[in-house]
Design a protein around this motif. Structure first.
Motif, PDB file in Angstrom:
ATOM      1  N   MET A 167       0.831  -1.203   0.000  1.00 13.84           N
ATOM      2  CA  MET A 167       0.000   0.000   0.000  1.00 13.84           C
ATOM      3  C   MET A 167       0.863   1.250   0.000  1.00 13.84           C
ATOM      4  O   MET A 167       1.996   1.238   0.463  1.00 13.84           O
ATOM      5  CB  MET A 167      -0.897   0.042   1.251  1.00 13.84           C
ATOM      6  CG  MET A 167      -1.925  -1.037   1.353  1.00 13.84           C
ATOM      7  SD  MET A 167      -2.906  -0.809   2.856  1.00 13.84           S
ATOM      8  CE  MET A 167      -3.894  -2.297   2.804  1.00 13.84           C
ATOM      9  N   ARG A 168       0.266   2.296  -0.520  1.00 14.71           N
ATOM     10  CA  ARG A 168       0.864   3.629  -0.449  1.00 14.71           C
ATOM     11  C   ARG A 168      -0.190   4.546   0.169  1.00 14.71           C
ATOM     12  O   ARG A 168      -1.254   4.775  -0.421  1.00 14.71           O
ATOM     13  CB  ARG A 168       1.241   4.109  -1.845  1.00 14.71           C
ATOM     14  CG  ARG A 168       1.986   5.435  -1.901  1.00 14.71           C
ATOM     15  CD  ARG A 168       2.352   5.749  -3.340  1.00 14.71           C
ATOM     16  NE  ARG A 168       3.219   6.901  -3.479  1.00 14.71           N
ATOM     17  CZ  ARG A 168       3.766   7.283  -4.643  1.00 14.71           C
ATOM     18  NH1 ARG A 168       3.527   6.567  -5.737  1.00 14.71           N
ATOM     19  NH2 ARG A 168       4.546   8.334  -4.705  1.00 14.71           N
ATOM     20  N   LEU A 169       0.095   5.054   1.373  1.00 11.34           N
ATOM     21  CA  LEU A 169      -0.894   5.823   2.119  1.00 11.34           C
ATOM     22  C   LEU A 169      -0.427   7.248   2.354  1.00 11.34           C
ATOM     23  O   LEU A 169       0.777   7.512   2.437  1.00 11.34           O
ATOM     24  CB  LEU A 169      -1.164   5.168   3.481  1.00 11.34           C
ATOM     25  CG  LEU A 169      -1.829   3.796   3.516  1.00 11.34           C
ATOM     26  CD1 LEU A 169      -1.972   3.334   4.962  1.00 11.34           C
ATOM     27  CD2 LEU A 169      -3.179   3.815   2.828  1.00 11.34           C
ATOM     28  N   ARG A 170      -1.394   8.126   2.490  1.00 14.98           N
ATOM     29  CA  ARG A 170      -1.143   9.491   2.933  1.00 14.98           C
ATOM     30  C   ARG A 170      -1.951   9.720   4.209  1.00 14.98           C
ATOM     31  O   ARG A 170      -3.111   9.317   4.285  1.00 14.98           O
ATOM     32  CB  ARG A 170      -1.532  10.490   1.848  1.00 14.98           C
ATOM     33  CG  ARG A 170      -0.529  10.554   0.714  1.00 14.98           C
ATOM     34  CD  ARG A 170      -1.013  11.414  -0.418  1.00 14.98           C
ATOM     35  NE  ARG A 170      -2.157  10.811  -1.093  1.00 14.98           N
ATOM     36  CZ  ARG A 170      -2.627  11.226  -2.270  1.00 14.98           C
ATOM     37  NH1 ARG A 170      -2.049  12.229  -2.893  1.00 14.98           N
ATOM     38  NH2 ARG A 170      -3.660  10.633  -2.822  1.00 14.98           N
ATOM     39  N   ILE A 171      -1.343  10.377   5.178  1.00 11.39           N
ATOM     40  CA  ILE A 171      -2.012  10.594   6.464  1.00 11.39           C
ATOM     41  C   ILE A 171      -2.870  11.858   6.429  1.00 11.39           C
ATOM     42  O   ILE A 171      -4.021  11.859   6.844  1.00 11.39           O
ATOM     43  CB  ILE A 171      -0.977  10.665   7.605  1.00 11.39           C
ATOM     44  CG1 ILE A 171      -0.254   9.325   7.717  1.00 11.39           C
ATOM     45  CG2 ILE A 171      -1.649  11.022   8.925  1.00 11.39           C
ATOM     46  CD1 ILE A 171       0.816   9.280   8.783  1.00 11.39           C
ATOM     47  N   GLY A 172      -2.306  12.936   5.932  1.00  5.50           N
ATOM     48  CA  GLY A 172      -3.051  14.188   5.862  1.00  5.50           C
ATOM     49  C   GLY A 172      -3.031  14.945   7.182  1.00  5.50           C
ATOM     50  O   GLY A 172      -2.678  14.399   8.238  1.00  5.50           O
ATOM     51  N   TYR A 173      -3.411  16.200   7.122  1.00  2.00           N
ATOM     52  CA  TYR A 173      -3.448  17.029   8.325  1.00  2.00           C
ATOM     53  C   TYR A 173      -4.626  16.612   9.211  1.00  2.00           C
ATOM     54  O   TYR A 173      -5.695  16.242   8.718  1.00  2.00           O
ATOM     55  CB  TYR A 173      -3.596  18.502   7.964  1.00  2.00           C
ATOM     56  CG  TYR A 173      -2.387  19.084   7.269  1.00  2.00           C
ATOM     57  CD1 TYR A 173      -1.189  19.261   7.967  1.00  2.00           C
ATOM     58  CD2 TYR A 173      -2.435  19.467   5.937  1.00  2.00           C
ATOM     59  CE1 TYR A 173      -0.077  19.796   7.347  1.00  2.00           C
ATOM     60  CE2 TYR A 173      -1.325  20.006   5.307  1.00  2.00           C
ATOM     61  CZ  TYR A 173      -0.151  20.159   6.018  1.00  2.00           C
ATOM     62  OH  TYR A 173       0.957  20.685   5.383  1.00  2.00           O
TER      63      TYR A 173
END
Length: 313
Positions: A167-173
């Motif tokens: 997987m490739r994830l982004r957490i974000g603010y």
């Protein structure tokens, strides 16, 4: 073992540190149970390293952190053979890759040669040094972080390396309320250091075995393969999803079903996972601008493909 209780315990434990990111935490646990590796890509300071550290602290497993820099060598990761004067023989000294959870922090700051030293480990859970093969500890998971906004002094991961990540994830603010909770906490140490392990190594292996036995109906397999086939015939893509990518989506769907307390997969599992499992495995016909923008375009293409494939009832 009933999987619901330990899985919930892991998620709740991580949520004590990572506020307001339940979906990201769930995906990280899914990646662990699917025997995959995780790439966290986001701007600095949103909790990428903290998420990896919190997951490791929640498990009674060995954990090593590797800070990737431009002068890091492959031997600094996998280990090296050194001459033992007492034994009059060469002796292998294991590197930090010999751990259950390995944090590859800022992986794109090291050279391609050093990056490639992870390929065998991530694919086959083993490393080769001086014509000798050494198996790695089980379970084994690489959690890598990178910053997409900064390109000076970095080496973008090649497609072969990206394909090794499940997987490739982004957490974000975080939201303002969640960020307020973070600010109100006072830690003398890293926030994850206060977490206690809630699952043993054997418990992780047992959950991984249970994930393997989650049932996927034949119609869902056909649905998954139709999505993969569509990426290979899309005019917007020069390279579609490989067989490894199809296997990754299959394993992830089973693990997500287990995390949600089911012994069978649903179409929603595949639809939710496709945007985090497939986009980093394809190549655009025309790549314009930054790689981060290209990844967003790939996500949109995968989303459009999902809209065109009939969902099995």
């Amino acid at each position: 073992m009933n999987p619901s209780q330990p899985i919930r315990a892991i998620q709740d434990n991580i949520a004590r540190v990572i506020k307001g990111k339940a979906s990201v935490i769930e995906m990280a646990v899914v990646c662990l149970l699917a025997r995959g590796h995780l790439l966290l890509e986001d701007v600095p300071g949103v909790g990428k390293t903290t998420l990896a550290h919190s997951l490791a602290q929640s498990l009674a497993c060995s954990f090593k952190r590797i800070q990737f820099t431009s002068d890091l060598l492959p031997s600094d990761i996998v280990g090296v053979s050194m001459f033992n004067r007492q034994k009059q023989a060469f002796e292998f000294m294991p590197g930090p890759i010999f751990a259950n959870i390995v944090l590859a922090d800022e992986i794109n700051r090291t050279t391609p040669k050093t990056q490639s030293s992870l390929l065998e480990a991530m694919s086959e859970a083993q490393i080769s040094v001086d014509n000798q093969t050494y198996p790695l500890h089980q379970p084994f998971m690489v959690i890598a972080t990178q910053n997409p906004a900064e390109y000076h002094g970095t080496f973008p991961l090649p497609e072969s390396q990206l394909d090794r990540f499940l997987m490739r994830l982004r957490i974000g603010y975080p939201s303002l309320d969640d960020e307020r909770q973070v600010l109100e906490r006072a830690y003398a140490l890293h926030p994850a250091e206060n977490l206690q392990a809630v699952l043993s190594t054997d418990g992780v292996l047992e959950l991984q075995q249970q994930a393997n036995h989650v049932h996927m109906d034949e119609s869902l397999t056909d649905y998954l393969l139709a999505i993969v086939k569509a990426t290979r015939h899309s005019e917007l893509l020069s390279l579609g999803v490989s067989t490894r990518g199809a296997l990754a989506l299959n394993k992830s769907a089973k693990a997500l079903a287990l995390v949600r307390g089911r012994s069978y997969c649903l179409p929603e599992d595949i639809k939710q996972l496709a945007p985090v499992v497939l986009p980093h495995r394809v190549m655009l016909n025309r790549t314009q601008g930054l790689r981060a923008q290209s990844f967003e375009q790939a996500e949109q293409i995968i989303s459009d493909i999902l809209d065109t494939i009939p969902v099995p009832v």
